[in-house]
Scaffold this active site. Structure first.
Site, short mmCIF file in Angstrom:
data_model
loop_
_atom_site.label_atom_id
_atom_site.label_comp_id
_atom_site.label_asym_id
_atom_site.label_seq_id
_atom_site.Cartn_x
_atom_site.Cartn_y
_atom_site.Cartn_z
N SER A 135 3.57 -1.92 10.37
CA SER A 135 5.12 -1.86 10.53
C SER A 135 5.61 -3.27 10.30
O SER A 135 6.62 -3.56 11.00
CB SER A 135 5.17 -1.57 12.03
OG SER A 135 4.71 -0.15 12.40
N GLU A 160 -5.30 -4.87 10.42
CA GLU A 160 -4.32 -3.73 10.49
C GLU A 160 -4.71 -3.01 11.90
O GLU A 160 -5.57 -2.00 11.88
CB GLU A 160 -4.60 -2.94 9.58
CG GLU A 160 -4.20 -3.58 8.28
CD GLU A 160 -3.33 -2.54 7.27
OE1 GLU A 160 -2.36 -2.72 6.63
OE2 GLU A 160 -4.03 -1.45 7.05
N HIS A 194 -9.69 1.07 5.13
CA HIS A 194 -8.51 1.41 5.92
C HIS A 194 -8.69 2.25 7.05
O HIS A 194 -9.48 3.13 7.11
CB HIS A 194 -7.39 1.85 4.81
CG HIS A 194 -5.96 1.76 5.28
ND1 HIS A 194 -5.46 2.57 6.21
CD2 HIS A 194 -5.02 0.90 4.81
CE1 HIS A 194 -4.25 2.35 6.42
NE2 HIS A 194 -4.02 1.49 5.81
N GLU A 248 -6.90 4.69 7.96
CA GLU A 248 -6.64 6.11 7.49
C GLU A 248 -8.02 6.70 6.97
O GLU A 248 -8.08 7.90 7.29
CB GLU A 248 -5.51 6.06 6.52
CG GLU A 248 -4.07 5.89 7.21
CD GLU A 248 -3.15 5.47 6.57
OE1 GLU A 248 -3.00 5.35 5.55
OE2 GLU A 248 -2.07 5.09 7.32
N ASN A 269 0.83 -1.36 0.18
CA ASN A 269 -0.15 -0.22 -0.01
C ASN A 269 0.87 1.19 -0.05
O ASN A 269 1.59 1.52 0.96
CB ASN A 269 -1.00 0.04 1.41
CG ASN A 269 -1.51 1.27 1.28
OD1 ASN A 269 -1.59 2.34 0.43
ND2 ASN A 269 -2.51 1.28 2.55
N LYS A 325 0.09 4.00 -0.20
CA LYS A 325 -0.57 5.38 0.44
C LYS A 325 -0.34 6.66 -0.66
O LYS A 325 -0.23 6.46 -1.63
CB LYS A 325 -0.03 5.57 1.89
CG LYS A 325 -0.18 4.32 2.62
CD LYS A 325 -0.02 4.58 3.84
CE LYS A 325 -0.26 3.16 4.84
NZ LYS A 325 -0.21 3.25 6.29
N GLY A 375 2.28 2.59 10.80
CA GLY A 375 3.41 3.62 10.85
C GLY A 375 4.07 3.83 11.80
O GLY A 375 4.67 5.01 12.16
P1 13P Z 1 2.88 0.56 7.41
O1 13P Z 1 3.62 -0.53 7.05
O2 13P Z 1 3.71 1.70 7.12
O3 13P Z 1 3.12 0.55 9.08
O4 13P Z 1 1.47 0.71 7.02
C1 13P Z 1 0.63 -0.22 7.24
C2 13P Z 1 -0.57 -0.02 6.40
O5 13P Z 1 -1.32 0.88 6.85
C3 13P Z 1 -0.84 -0.82 5.39
O6 13P Z 1 -2.05 -0.63 4.65
#
Ligand code: 13P
Length: 267
Positions: free
Chosen positions: A219, A173, A101, A103, A15, A17, A179
């Site tokens: 992560s 997740e 997600h 976010e 992903n 982002k 993150g």
């Molecule tokens: P990170 O791997 O940067 O923690 O992000 C995970 C994520 O949100 C994947 O969708």
């Protein structure tokens, strides 16, 4: 509807982002294709931003690496400024799309009902939705992890047929792991994945849970991936930051392809 998604494949999905412009995305995809030339034993997908889908698609064509998007609107078209629909994604060669997600759930107040609509819109066009679920730190500390996961899964899958459910992928997740560099332990991932499978069995029908691919996300990096993938419950990863470097994403895909006995022996 497309039913070409294999049965409970191991999957390593990146992903990206809001990272990489169209030319940068194409360059990253080409690097990845080069590294993955000897196809690993897992499915691999990348989910660039909307603006890079069209430039990444040709780099992936014929490689077996799937193209995915990061979001989708539930309507096919209409007055929805800034939104992108499932047919639009299909027309660019997307096979997967992330929905729910954290976010979006926590950053844009997306509710369970909206996630359910997006999931159905994706399935309606033959896209494989990657349905994200996960608890916040506060919810985990309050002992509410199970309640949150069950609620999110229930809202997404209620009234979905078994055939449609099997055409989805779940990504567990935990919000506190995204993150932050704080990865869930293999035990925490195992427990959450087992609960999600049991919930799918209850909502959709017996035998559903064990046939749905469930990824862990939050992560994941080349240093912690093998321990997570050693768990029978963990079918791969949804990778954020570490998917932005071809070499680190490739290492995670290699780990996701290794036999579990080998991964356990390396612990
Ligand atoms: P990170 O791997 O940067 O923690 O992000 C995970 C994520 O949100 C994947 O969708």
């Amino acid at each position: 509807m497309s039913r070409s998604w294999p049965r409970r494949p191991r999957l390593c999905a990146g992903n990206w982002k809001m990272h990489r412009t169209a030319p940068e995305g194409a360059a990253l995809a080409r690097e990845l294709v080069e590294l993955l030339r000897a196809r690993p034993g897992c499915e691999v997908a990348v989910c660039p931003p909307f603006t890079a889908l069209e430039s990444v698609a040709p780099a992936l064509r014929g490689t077996g690496i799937w193209l995915g998007a990061q979001n989708v609107h539930w309507e096919r078209q209409g007055p929805f400024t800034g939104e992108v629909s499932a047919p639009m994604l299909v027309s660019l060669g997307c096979r997967l799309v992330i929905v729910g997600h954290s976010e979006w759930r926590h950053g844009m107040n997306e509710d369970d009902a909206t996630v359910a609509r997006k999931l159905r819109a994706a399935l309606g066009e033959g896209l494989t939705p990657i349905v994200c679920v996960g608890e916040t730190l506060g919810e985990r500390e309050a002992g509410r992890t199970a309640e949150v996961l069950v609620r999110q899964a229930q809202a997404a899958y209620s009234d979905l047929s078994q055939a449609d459910s099997l055409a989805t992928v779940v990504a567990y997740e935990p919000v506190w792991a995204i993150g932050t560099g704080k990865v869930a332990s293999p035990e925490q991932a195992r427990e959450a994945h087992a609960l999600i499978r049991a919930t799918l069995d209850r909502i959709v029908g017996a035998g559903t849970g064990e046939r749905v691919t469930i990824l862990y996300g939050g992560s994941v990096n080349p240093g912690n991936a093998a321990a997570l993938f050693a768990e029978e419950e963990v079918d791969g990863a949804l990778v954020g930051g570490a998917s932005l470097e071809a070499a680190s994403f490739w290492k995670i895909a290699v780990a996701a392809s290794a036999p579990r006995e080998q991964l356990r022996a390396g612990r």
